[in-house]
Design an enzyme around this catalytic site. Structure first.
Site, PDB file in Angstrom:
ATOM      1  N   CYS A  83       0.830  -1.225   0.000  1.00  0.00           N
ATOM      2  CA  CYS A  83       0.000   0.000   0.000  1.00  0.00           C
ATOM      3  C   CYS A  83       0.855   1.262   0.000  1.00  0.00           C
ATOM      4  O   CYS A  83       0.317   2.374  -0.088  1.00  0.00           O
ATOM      5  CB  CYS A  83      -0.940   0.003   1.191  1.00  0.00           C
ATOM      6  SG  CYS A  83      -1.905  -1.506   1.324  1.00  0.00           S
ATOM      7  N   CYS A 206     -12.825   0.493   8.910  1.00  0.00           N
ATOM      8  CA  CYS A 206     -11.964  -0.012   7.825  1.00  0.00           C
ATOM      9  C   CYS A 206     -12.001   0.906   6.612  1.00  0.00           C
ATOM     10  O   CYS A 206     -13.056   1.441   6.262  1.00  0.00           O
ATOM     11  CB  CYS A 206     -12.445  -1.378   7.342  1.00  0.00           C
ATOM     12  SG  CYS A 206     -12.617  -2.618   8.627  1.00  0.00           S
ATOM     13  N   SER A 207     -10.856   1.047   5.929  1.00  0.00           N
ATOM     14  CA  SER A 207     -10.874   1.677   4.609  1.00  0.00           C
ATOM     15  C   SER A 207     -11.531   0.689   3.654  1.00  0.00           C
ATOM     16  O   SER A 207     -11.504  -0.524   3.887  1.00  0.00           O
ATOM     17  CB  SER A 207      -9.452   1.994   4.152  1.00  0.00           C
ATOM     18  OG  SER A 207      -8.699   0.795   4.056  1.00  0.00           O
ATOM     19  N   LYS A 328     -10.054   6.227   4.687  1.00  0.00           N
ATOM     20  CA  LYS A 328     -11.335   5.775   5.230  1.00  0.00           C
ATOM     21  C   LYS A 328     -12.518   6.272   4.401  1.00  0.00           C
ATOM     22  O   LYS A 328     -13.405   5.490   4.063  1.00  0.00           O
ATOM     23  CB  LYS A 328     -11.450   6.269   6.693  1.00  0.00           C
ATOM     24  CG  LYS A 328     -12.768   5.984   7.350  1.00  0.00           C
ATOM     25  CD  LYS A 328     -12.938   4.492   7.560  1.00  0.00           C
ATOM     26  CE  LYS A 328     -14.371   4.034   7.559  1.00  0.00           C
ATOM     27  NZ  LYS A 328     -15.000   3.960   6.224  1.00  0.00           N
ATOM     28  N   HIS A 332      -9.345   3.714  -0.869  1.00  0.00           N
ATOM     29  CA  HIS A 332      -7.958   3.219  -0.784  1.00  0.00           C
ATOM     30  C   HIS A 332      -7.642   2.269  -1.948  1.00  0.00           C
ATOM     31  O   HIS A 332      -7.558   1.055  -1.763  1.00  0.00           O
ATOM     32  CB  HIS A 332      -7.790   2.535   0.584  1.00  0.00           C
ATOM     33  CG  HIS A 332      -6.410   2.053   0.889  1.00  0.00           C
ATOM     34  ND1 HIS A 332      -5.267   2.563   0.306  1.00  0.00           N
ATOM     35  CD2 HIS A 332      -5.984   1.079   1.762  1.00  0.00           C
ATOM     36  CE1 HIS A 332      -4.206   1.928   0.785  1.00  0.00           C
ATOM     37  NE2 HIS A 332      -4.616   1.020   1.657  1.00  0.00           N
TER      38      HIS A 332
END
Ligand code: COA
Length: 384
Positions: A83, A206-207, A328, A332
């Site tokens: 990421c 969570c994203s 978020k 992402h």
């Protein structure tokens, strides 16, 4: 080394983009960045992409994108650090311009994650953990960050409300970002009553899984002056790594790569963390934002949760964090995230953040991008 500036930015909307292909997403972002910079040629480009192979069955991304952008035969290289691939692309482009090897270099990022089902997306992401010691035993990223959250709660008394306050703040910021995947505002109660994904992390901690691309053009400062575009100067860049598996760390609540990358970037810029006006940080899960702020030295260990709950990281707080909405709310698309963070810095430093998201007194910003559960991190400091 030459002084380097970001002279152009462009990105696609983030979200579940069924109508756009992997290559089209990248080309849209890259063309927008070239238009913004006022350039019709590139000397070279780097593309952050975590897993074209698993998400869309496509490797050899550098050549594909150079071909479809119409810039072949320039050198074009895919860079990967999970990421943190986008941040790594920025660093590679910076090194090439600073060294004098090239003048106009594009740092881009792309990921098309929603063409596969949720199980496959979770598997593809989990390949960025330690395959033998974590992935093989069924560990996923929500699971790994849930372990970090549980340890943080036990050690420092961090609460679910404190973590939820990160999501609430980031969705409030994202509600003003026209590029955000989930611009809806949420409440602490809404986060706490949302579906549990990996205890103690709810779905709203969570994203999301996202399609999207982003691009930035880097050039020597004097080229920005010649082109008559605002030069947002790269003051510092640091990258660091840590054990890829959580069990190898002395303390799983401490993100060592973030600490070292931040120190390196600040040292290069000859600044301290107190000289930074705002930051975009890697909130892939709400607990990650808290651990990152502690590793960067913004807060002492255990103090980021109470500070977040007290509103210190809001747009009008002491240290605004993630004015873009963060991972978020903005979304992402893993390879593109590090570039999108830099894009928000550039908008804030130019004074052009949309819809009243603009911060007062934004002169210096920091972008912190992270791979996996903290196995790598890239920190970039930009100044107006
Ligand atoms: N934030 C807000 N809303 C979300 C969301 C999120 N993270 N994820 C999904 N939603 C919404 C969806 O839009 C959908 O709403 P709808 O029913 O109105 O359309 C609903 O919640 C359910 O979505 P679904 O896609 O079925 O969720 P899922 O269970 O397949 O996936 C997660 C949810 C949290 C498991 C998935 O987003 C995920 O894995 N996130 C983490 C990604 C990650 O690990 N990245 C790398 C970090 S290192």
């Amino acid at each position: 080394m030459r002084d380097v500036a970001v002279i152009g930015i462009g990105m696609t909307k983030f979200g579940e983009l069924w109508e756009a292909s992997y290559r089209n997403l990248f080309v849209e972002a890259a063309r927008a960045a070239m238009l913004d910079a006022g350039v019709d040629r590139l000397d070279s480009m780097y593309i952050g992409c975590m897993s074209g192979g698993l998400f869309v069955g496509q490797e050899h991304t550098g050549s594909l994108m150079a071909d479809y952008l119409g810039v072949a035969p320039i050198p074009a290289t895919r860079v990967e650090s999970a990421c943190a691939s986008g941040g790594t692309a920025i660093r590679s482009a910076f090194l090439e311009v600073a060294s004098g090897m090239s003048d106009i270099v594009l740092a881009g990022g792309v990921e098309k994650m929603t063409d596969v089902d949720g199980g496959m997306a979770t598997y593809a992401l989990a390949t960025a953990a330690d395959a033998e010691y974590e992935g093989f035993h069924g560990a996923t990223f929500p699971g790994l960050y849930a372990m970090i959250a549980t340890a943080h709660m036990a050690k420092y008394g961090t609460t679910s409300e404190m973590m939820a306050s990160v999501a609430v703040k980031n969705h409030e910021n994202g509600s003003l970002n026209p590029y955000a995947q989930f611009p809806g505002k949420i409440t602490i109660d809404g986060v706490l009553s949302s579906t549990m994904v990996a205890d103690p992390l709810h779905i709203l901690d969570c994203s999301p899984v996202t399609d999207g691309a982003a691009a930035a053009i880097l050039a020597p400062v004097e080229v920005a002056e010649k082109l008559g575009v605002p030069a947002i100067v790269v003051r510092g860049i640091g990258m660091a790594t840590d054990t890829i598996a959580l069990h190898g760390r002395k303390e799983i609540t401490h993100l060592g790569a973030v600490e070292v990358a931040t120190k390196k970037a600040l040292e290069m810029a000859n600044l301290s963390i107190n000289d930074i006006d705002f930051a975009e940080v890697h909130d892939c899960f709400t607990i990650a934002e808290l651990c990152v702020l502690e590793a960067m030295g913004v807060y002492a260990p255990g103090k980021a949760g109470p500070a977040s709950l007290a509103g210190e990281t809001k747009r009008d707080g002491k240290f605004p964090i993630n004015p873009s909405g963060g991972l978020k709310s903005k979304g992402h698309p893993v390879g593109a995230t590090g570039i999108a963070q830099v894009i928000e810095l550039v908008k804030q430093l130019r004074g052009t953040a949309e819809n009243g998201r603009q911060l007062a007194n934004a002169k210096r910003g920091l972008a912190q991008n992270m791979g996996g559960s903290g196995g790598s991190s890239v920190v970039t400091i930009l100044e107006a």
